[in-house]
Write a protein that holds these residues in place. Structure first.
Motif, short mmCIF file in Angstrom:
data_model
loop_
_atom_site.label_atom_id
_atom_site.label_comp_id
_atom_site.label_asym_id
_atom_site.label_seq_id
_atom_site.Cartn_x
_atom_site.Cartn_y
_atom_site.Cartn_z
N ILE A 63 48.03 30.76 43.21
CA ILE A 63 47.66 29.51 43.20
C ILE A 63 48.05 28.50 42.17
O ILE A 63 48.27 27.37 42.36
CB ILE A 63 45.96 29.65 43.39
N ILE A 64 47.93 28.94 40.93
CA ILE A 64 48.57 28.20 39.81
C ILE A 64 50.19 27.87 40.01
O ILE A 64 50.29 26.65 39.71
CB ILE A 64 48.30 29.07 38.63
N LEU B 18 41.76 31.76 36.92
CA LEU B 18 42.57 32.11 38.04
C LEU B 18 43.66 33.18 37.48
O LEU B 18 43.94 34.19 38.30
CB LEU B 18 43.38 30.82 38.46
N LEU B 19 44.06 32.91 36.15
CA LEU B 19 45.14 33.93 35.62
C LEU B 19 44.43 35.34 35.46
O LEU B 19 45.18 36.23 35.70
CB LEU B 19 45.73 33.49 34.35
N GLY C 273 45.27 34.44 42.11
CA GLY C 273 44.99 33.65 41.21
C GLY C 273 46.39 32.85 40.66
O GLY C 273 46.40 31.58 40.70
N ARG C 274 47.17 33.81 40.19
CA ARG C 274 48.48 33.38 39.75
C ARG C 274 49.17 32.66 40.70
O ARG C 274 49.82 31.55 40.39
CB ARG C 274 49.03 34.53 39.03
N TRP D 116 41.65 36.35 37.10
CA TRP D 116 41.02 36.93 38.44
C TRP D 116 39.81 37.91 38.00
O TRP D 116 40.00 38.98 38.56
CB TRP D 116 41.94 37.41 39.37
#
Lengths: 135, 164
Positions: A83-84, B19-20, A80-81, B22
């Motif tokens: 992707i950011i 997102l951070l 996720g990080r 997750w």
């Protein structure tokens, strides 16, 4: 995502290989960008090669790192990080390079001799728009 | 348009939070909801940034298509630039061309300029009213209309559907 899907070792291995391949492609992209920086004749073409290849290089490297960091799918929180990070790079990289390019133009750094047209200069000469200034 | 601004910024902050972290545990989602509401109220109650986005299913669909088109163009750009850099004769033919856009919204123009910068051999130098001045590494057409057709049209059709 249920963690059971990735418990089989060979699937893990495929992901590891995929991550490695992406990492290598990203590094190649960055290498080509740096070769381009040396080979191109003037500052404008250099900024061009630098921006495009380094954007893709950074994206691929980050994706590769994200995939390599997956050990247990449900607990891995790197992807996720990553992707950011990719989103921020896509937004900010063109803007910063545009500022570099525009600054070069404002400072009247000359184009290479092969340059065919310069519509911006024509329009400044024809008073369609004012000369861009240092702001 | 205040509600629209707030809701768009709320969704963006919430997505970034998820997102951070997750993880989709209840406490993390609750903290995220409160934080994104507070942040969007603090920073986006007066901003105009998102007021031009259309929030229809059609616009959403076109956003997805746009991202797809953009990624393909990015990869094409890199193959193109790689070929030019590695070929021994260095086949470049640079120049600055002028193109015209019909987009009115500021946000859409920003996205258009950024997309042009990241696609094959083109780089936005300056924007003035409707005109974009583009440094092109391989000038095929110096005429305004032909250059617009080849550089801008592929993005503009999608952006028109997303923004007013």
């Amino acid at each position: 995502m249920s963690p059971d899907i990735f418990k089989e070792g060979f699937r893990m291995e495929i992901i590891q290989y995929l991550g490695g391949a992406l990492l290598i492609m990203g590094s190649l992209s960055l290498l080509i960008a740096s070769i381009g920086l040396i080979r191109m004749p003037d500052v404008y073409n250099r900024v061009q090669t630098g921006t495009k290849a380094s954007t893709l290089g950074a994206i691929l490297s980050f994706l590769g790192i994200g995939l390599l960091s997956i050990e247990n799918w449900s607990e891995s929180n790197w992807i996720g990080r990553v992707i950011i990070l990719i989103i921020f790079i896509i937004i900010t990289n063109p803007v910063s390079s545009h500022i570099l390019m525009r600054a070069a133009y404002v400072m009247k750094i000359p184009f290479t001799k092969d340059t065919k047209v310069d519509k911006l200069k024509e329009d400044i000469d024809n008073k369609v728009l004012e000369e861009p200034k240092d702001e | 348009m205040k509600i629209k601004n707030l809701s768009v910024s709320f969704v963006i902050i919430m997505a970034a939070w998820l997102l951070l972290n997750w993880s989709f545990k209840a406490e993390i989602i609750v903290v995220g909801l409160v934080l994104s509401l507070l942040l969007s109220l603090l920073f986006c109650s007066k901003c105009q940034l998102f007021s031009e986005i259309k929030l229809t299913p059609k616009a959403f669909f076109y956003t997805l298509i746009y991202i797809f088109v953009f990624l393909i163009e990015l990869i094409k750009a890199n193959i193109d630039v790689t070929k030019r850099i590695l070929s021994p004769t260095l086949p470049i033919n640079p120049g600055v061309v002028k193109v015209e856009t019909t987009l009115n919204s500021k946000m859409a123009r920003l996205i258009l300029a950024n997309s042009i910068t990241l696609t094959p051999g083109t780089f936005t130098i300056e924007i003035h009213e409707n005109a974009l001045y583009i440094h092109w590494i391989d000038v095929k057409y110096s005429d305004v209309n032909q250059a617009t057709e080849i550089l801008v049209r592929k993005f503009e059709t999608y952006l028109k559907e997303i923004y007013d």
